[in-house]
Enzyme design. Structure first.
Site, PDB file in Angstrom:
ATOM      1  N   LYS A  13      -9.348   9.462   4.808  1.00 60.23           N
ATOM      2  CA  LYS A  13     -10.190  10.487   4.153  1.00 60.23           C
ATOM      3  C   LYS A  13      -9.652  10.832   2.759  1.00 60.23           C
ATOM      4  O   LYS A  13     -10.381  10.837   1.780  1.00 60.23           O
ATOM      5  CB  LYS A  13     -10.248  11.781   5.012  1.00 60.23           C
ATOM      6  CG  LYS A  13     -10.693  11.560   6.455  1.00 60.23           C
ATOM      7  CD  LYS A  13     -10.740  12.858   7.247  1.00 60.23           C
ATOM      8  CE  LYS A  13      -9.402  13.525   7.477  1.00 60.23           C
ATOM      9  NZ  LYS A  13      -8.483  12.782   8.372  1.00 60.23           N
ATOM     10  N   ARG A  88     -13.417  21.083  10.870  1.00 60.35           N
ATOM     11  CA  ARG A  88     -12.706  20.449  11.976  1.00 60.35           C
ATOM     12  C   ARG A  88     -13.067  21.076  13.315  1.00 60.35           C
ATOM     13  O   ARG A  88     -12.563  20.624  14.346  1.00 60.35           O
ATOM     14  CB  ARG A  88     -11.205  20.645  11.763  1.00 60.35           C
ATOM     15  CG  ARG A  88     -10.478  19.451  11.191  1.00 60.35           C
ATOM     16  CD  ARG A  88      -9.059  19.908  10.950  1.00 60.35           C
ATOM     17  NE  ARG A  88      -8.111  18.860  10.997  1.00 60.35           N
ATOM     18  CZ  ARG A  88      -7.630  18.227   9.941  1.00 60.35           C
ATOM     19  NH1 ARG A  88      -8.071  18.513   8.747  1.00 60.35           N
ATOM     20  NH2 ARG A  88      -6.713  17.310  10.090  1.00 60.35           N
ATOM     21  N   ARG A 127       3.474   5.623   6.407  1.00 65.13           N
ATOM     22  CA  ARG A 127       3.525   6.536   5.252  1.00 65.13           C
ATOM     23  C   ARG A 127       4.845   7.316   5.251  1.00 65.13           C
ATOM     24  O   ARG A 127       5.450   7.500   4.205  1.00 65.13           O
ATOM     25  CB  ARG A 127       2.335   7.494   5.299  1.00 65.13           C
ATOM     26  CG  ARG A 127       2.370   8.531   4.186  1.00 65.13           C
ATOM     27  CD  ARG A 127       1.075   9.267   4.016  1.00 65.13           C
ATOM     28  NE  ARG A 127       0.738  10.081   5.167  1.00 65.13           N
ATOM     29  CZ  ARG A 127      -0.418  10.735   5.305  1.00 65.13           C
ATOM     30  NH1 ARG A 127      -1.340  10.622   4.366  1.00 65.13           N
ATOM     31  NH2 ARG A 127      -0.649  11.458   6.366  1.00 65.13           N
ATOM     32  N   ARG A 139       5.866  13.912   4.980  1.00 68.63           N
ATOM     33  CA  ARG A 139       5.113  15.071   5.460  1.00 68.63           C
ATOM     34  C   ARG A 139       5.681  15.531   6.793  1.00 68.63           C
ATOM     35  O   ARG A 139       5.982  14.703   7.660  1.00 68.63           O
ATOM     36  CB  ARG A 139       3.640  14.657   5.632  1.00 68.63           C
ATOM     37  CG  ARG A 139       2.734  15.322   4.620  1.00 68.63           C
ATOM     38  CD  ARG A 139       1.342  14.791   4.696  1.00 68.63           C
ATOM     39  NE  ARG A 139       0.639  15.169   5.912  1.00 68.63           N
ATOM     40  CZ  ARG A 139      -0.674  15.022   6.086  1.00 68.63           C
ATOM     41  NH1 ARG A 139      -1.400  14.510   5.122  1.00 68.63           N
ATOM     42  NH2 ARG A 139      -1.254  15.384   7.203  1.00 68.63           N
ATOM     43  N   ARG A 150      -1.956  16.021  16.712  1.00 75.71           N
ATOM     44  CA  ARG A 150      -3.044  15.942  15.726  1.00 75.71           C
ATOM     45  C   ARG A 150      -4.216  15.139  16.288  1.00 75.71           C
ATOM     46  O   ARG A 150      -5.377  15.500  16.110  1.00 75.71           O
ATOM     47  CB  ARG A 150      -2.536  15.300  14.434  1.00 75.71           C
ATOM     48  CG  ARG A 150      -1.648  16.236  13.619  1.00 75.71           C
ATOM     49  CD  ARG A 150      -0.775  15.475  12.626  1.00 75.71           C
ATOM     50  NE  ARG A 150      -1.501  14.868  11.534  1.00 75.71           N
ATOM     51  CZ  ARG A 150      -0.977  13.971  10.690  1.00 75.71           C
ATOM     52  NH1 ARG A 150       0.296  13.599  10.827  1.00 75.71           N
ATOM     53  NH2 ARG A 150      -1.686  13.477   9.704  1.00 75.71           N
TER      54      ARG A 150
HETATM   55  P1  AP5 Z   1      -5.013   9.062   4.233  1.00 77.17           P
HETATM   56  O1  AP5 Z   1      -6.022   8.704   3.213  1.00 77.17           O
HETATM   57  O2  AP5 Z   1      -3.998  10.099   3.912  1.00 77.17           O
HETATM   58  O3  AP5 Z   1      -5.735   9.457   5.597  1.00 77.17           O
HETATM   59  P2  AP5 Z   1      -6.351  10.856   6.012  1.00 77.17           P
HETATM   60  O4  AP5 Z   1      -7.525  10.542   6.876  1.00 77.17           O
HETATM   61  O5  AP5 Z   1      -6.573  11.700   4.809  1.00 77.17           O
HETATM   62  O6  AP5 Z   1      -5.164  11.364   6.907  1.00 77.17           O
HETATM   63  P3  AP5 Z   1      -4.237  12.651   6.869  1.00 77.17           P
HETATM   64  O7  AP5 Z   1      -2.931  12.242   7.439  1.00 77.17           O
HETATM   65  O8  AP5 Z   1      -4.224  13.336   5.574  1.00 77.17           O
HETATM   66  O9  AP5 Z   1      -5.025  13.418   7.967  1.00 77.17           O
HETATM   67  P4  AP5 Z   1      -5.069  14.749   8.608  1.00 77.17           P
HETATM   68  O10 AP5 Z   1      -6.519  14.927   8.796  1.00 77.17           O
HETATM   69  O11 AP5 Z   1      -4.226  14.824   9.819  1.00 77.17           O
HETATM   70  O12 AP5 Z   1      -4.362  15.736   7.545  1.00 77.17           O
HETATM   71  P5  AP5 Z   1      -4.811  17.034   6.785  1.00 77.17           P
HETATM   72  O13 AP5 Z   1      -3.996  17.089   5.562  1.00 77.17           O
HETATM   73  O14 AP5 Z   1      -6.275  17.160   6.682  1.00 77.17           O
HETATM   74  O15 AP5 Z   1      -4.315   7.697   4.693  1.00 77.17           O
HETATM   75  C1  AP5 Z   1      -3.231   7.675   5.591  1.00 77.17           C
HETATM   76  C2  AP5 Z   1      -2.338   6.465   5.252  1.00 77.17           C
HETATM   77  O16 AP5 Z   1      -3.086   5.273   5.489  1.00 77.17           O
HETATM   78  C3  AP5 Z   1      -1.885   6.420   3.791  1.00 77.17           C
HETATM   79  O17 AP5 Z   1      -0.567   5.934   3.739  1.00 77.17           O
HETATM   80  C4  AP5 Z   1      -2.872   5.435   3.137  1.00 77.17           C
HETATM   81  O18 AP5 Z   1      -2.326   4.780   2.045  1.00 77.17           O
HETATM   82  C5  AP5 Z   1      -3.165   4.506   4.287  1.00 77.17           C
HETATM   83  N1  AP5 Z   1      -4.536   3.936   4.234  1.00 77.17           N
HETATM   84  C6  AP5 Z   1      -5.683   4.614   3.959  1.00 77.17           C
HETATM   85  N2  AP5 Z   1      -6.728   3.781   4.001  1.00 77.17           N
HETATM   86  C7  AP5 Z   1      -6.243   2.550   4.329  1.00 77.17           C
HETATM   87  C8  AP5 Z   1      -6.843   1.272   4.530  1.00 77.17           C
HETATM   88  N3  AP5 Z   1      -8.169   1.064   4.419  1.00 77.17           N
HETATM   89  N4  AP5 Z   1      -6.029   0.244   4.844  1.00 77.17           N
HETATM   90  C9  AP5 Z   1      -4.683   0.413   4.968  1.00 77.17           C
HETATM   91  N5  AP5 Z   1      -4.054   1.604   4.778  1.00 77.17           N
HETATM   92  C10 AP5 Z   1      -4.832   2.654   4.464  1.00 77.17           C
HETATM   93  O19 AP5 Z   1      -4.350  18.187   7.812  1.00 77.17           O
HETATM   94  C11 AP5 Z   1      -2.978  18.460   8.051  1.00 77.17           C
HETATM   95  C12 AP5 Z   1      -2.865  19.702   8.920  1.00 77.17           C
HETATM   96  O20 AP5 Z   1      -3.381  20.857   8.209  1.00 77.17           O
HETATM   97  C13 AP5 Z   1      -3.655  19.709  10.246  1.00 77.17           C
HETATM   98  O21 AP5 Z   1      -2.944  19.073  11.280  1.00 77.17           O
HETATM   99  C14 AP5 Z   1      -3.819  21.213  10.489  1.00 77.17           C
HETATM  100  O22 AP5 Z   1      -2.628  21.794  10.949  1.00 77.17           O
HETATM  101  C15 AP5 Z   1      -4.082  21.743   9.094  1.00 77.17           C
HETATM  102  N6  AP5 Z   1      -5.510  21.727   8.728  1.00 77.17           N
HETATM  103  C16 AP5 Z   1      -6.080  21.042   7.693  1.00 77.17           C
HETATM  104  N7  AP5 Z   1      -7.395  21.260   7.643  1.00 77.17           N
HETATM  105  C17 AP5 Z   1      -7.682  22.081   8.689  1.00 77.17           C
HETATM  106  C18 AP5 Z   1      -8.890  22.630   9.177  1.00 77.17           C
HETATM  107  N8  AP5 Z   1     -10.062  22.369   8.579  1.00 77.17           N
HETATM  108  N9  AP5 Z   1      -8.823  23.428  10.282  1.00 77.17           N
HETATM  109  C19 AP5 Z   1      -7.647  23.715  10.881  1.00 77.17           C
HETATM  110  N10 AP5 Z   1      -6.455  23.205  10.468  1.00 77.17           N
HETATM  111  C20 AP5 Z   1      -6.482  22.394   9.379  1.00 77.17           C
END
Ligand code: AP5
Length: 195
Positions: A13, A88, A127, A139, A150
């Site tokens: 994402k 979410r 990562r 992270r 997660r």
């Molecule tokens: P990346 O692009 O970072 O993937 P992502 O889907 O953004 O994954 P995140 O780890 O950021 O997801 P998340 O949803 O758990 O975290 P968030 O910050 O929202 O890619 C991941 C890796 O894969 C990278 O190394 C990239 O280079 C690689 N990659 C990408 N595409 C690729 C491809 N096609 N091929 C190969 N490699 C690839 O949330 C974190 C925390 O915040 C949550 O756990 C929660 O505690 C809180 N939080 C955030 N939003 C909310 C909400 N709305 N409600 C409640 N709590 C929330």
């Protein structure tokens, strides 16, 4: 155009949202980034959510809806919003609908990035290893234990949004397993299909 990128942790994402910002001048609204920024600047809210995030659990709806409300009502809409990691929960999805109505905007499409769990684990652990090898801090939630929580949160609280947006005729699915360029091109096609 306003879009949601929906998918489990590691689905890509953030990676795809960054490209859309660079290529289309859209505005990325990542609640994860906003919460991490609050944590590192040591705000009261940041301190409150730090442990929850580290464990891989979801922060309360109230906090994240407040963050999005602030951006939607006070920020620049650029060439449209990309909601990354929000909504979410069903409550967040309802709140987003209300907020968009309030600012006279609508949601154009919801793109689900599909990636199987074993690849998600590989990407997240990869990562963390890359960060450590580069002398950076990984992270706090990029470890197998937090990732399990997660993923559980995704399947329990977030996956019901797939049916919610499907019923509204907004859901499109994109295979998230290809190269970053390949996935970007499929997202572009999905966006073009509704523009
Ligand atoms: P990346 O692009 O970072 O993937 P992502 O889907 O953004 O994954 P995140 O780890 O950021 O997801 P998340 O949803 O758990 O975290 P968030 O910050 O929202 O890619 C991941 C890796 O894969 C990278 O190394 C990239 O280079 C690689 N990659 C990408 N595409 C690729 C491809 N096609 N091929 C190969 N490699 C690839 O949330 C974190 C925390 O915040 C949550 O756990 C929660 O505690 C809180 N939080 C955030 N939003 C909310 C909400 N709305 N409600 C409640 N709590 C929330």
């Amino acid at each position: 155009m306003n879009i949601i990128l929906l998918g489990p942790p590691g689905a890509g994402k953030g990676t795809q949202a960054e490209r859309l910002v660079a290529e289309r001048g859209m505005v990325q609204l990542s609640t994860g980034d906003m919460l991490r920024a609050a944590k590192s600047s040591g705000t009261e809210m940041g301190k409150m959510v730090a442990g929850v995030m580290e464990r891989g659990e979801l922060v309360t709806d109230e906090i994240v809806i407040g963050l999005i409300e602030e951006k939607l009502t006070g920020g620049d809409a650029g060439n449209g919003f990309i909601f990354d990691g929000f909504p979410r929960t069903l409550a967040q999805a309802d709140a987003l609908g209300d907020l968009l109505d309030r600012v006279g905007q609508k949601l154009d499409t919801v793109i689900q990035l599909q990636v199987n769990d074993d690849i998600l684990v590989e990407r997240i652990v990869g990562r963390a290893q890359e960060a450590i090898a580069a002398g950076k801090e990984a992270r706090a939630d990029d470890n197998e234990e937090a990732l399990k929580i997660r993923l559980m949160a995704y399947y329990k609280d977030t996956s019901p949004l797939l049916g919610y947006y499907y019923a509204k005729g907004l859901l499109q699915q994109v295979d998230g397993l290809g190269t970053i360029d390949g996935v970007a091109s499929d997202i572009a096609k999905a966006m073009d299909a509704v523009s």
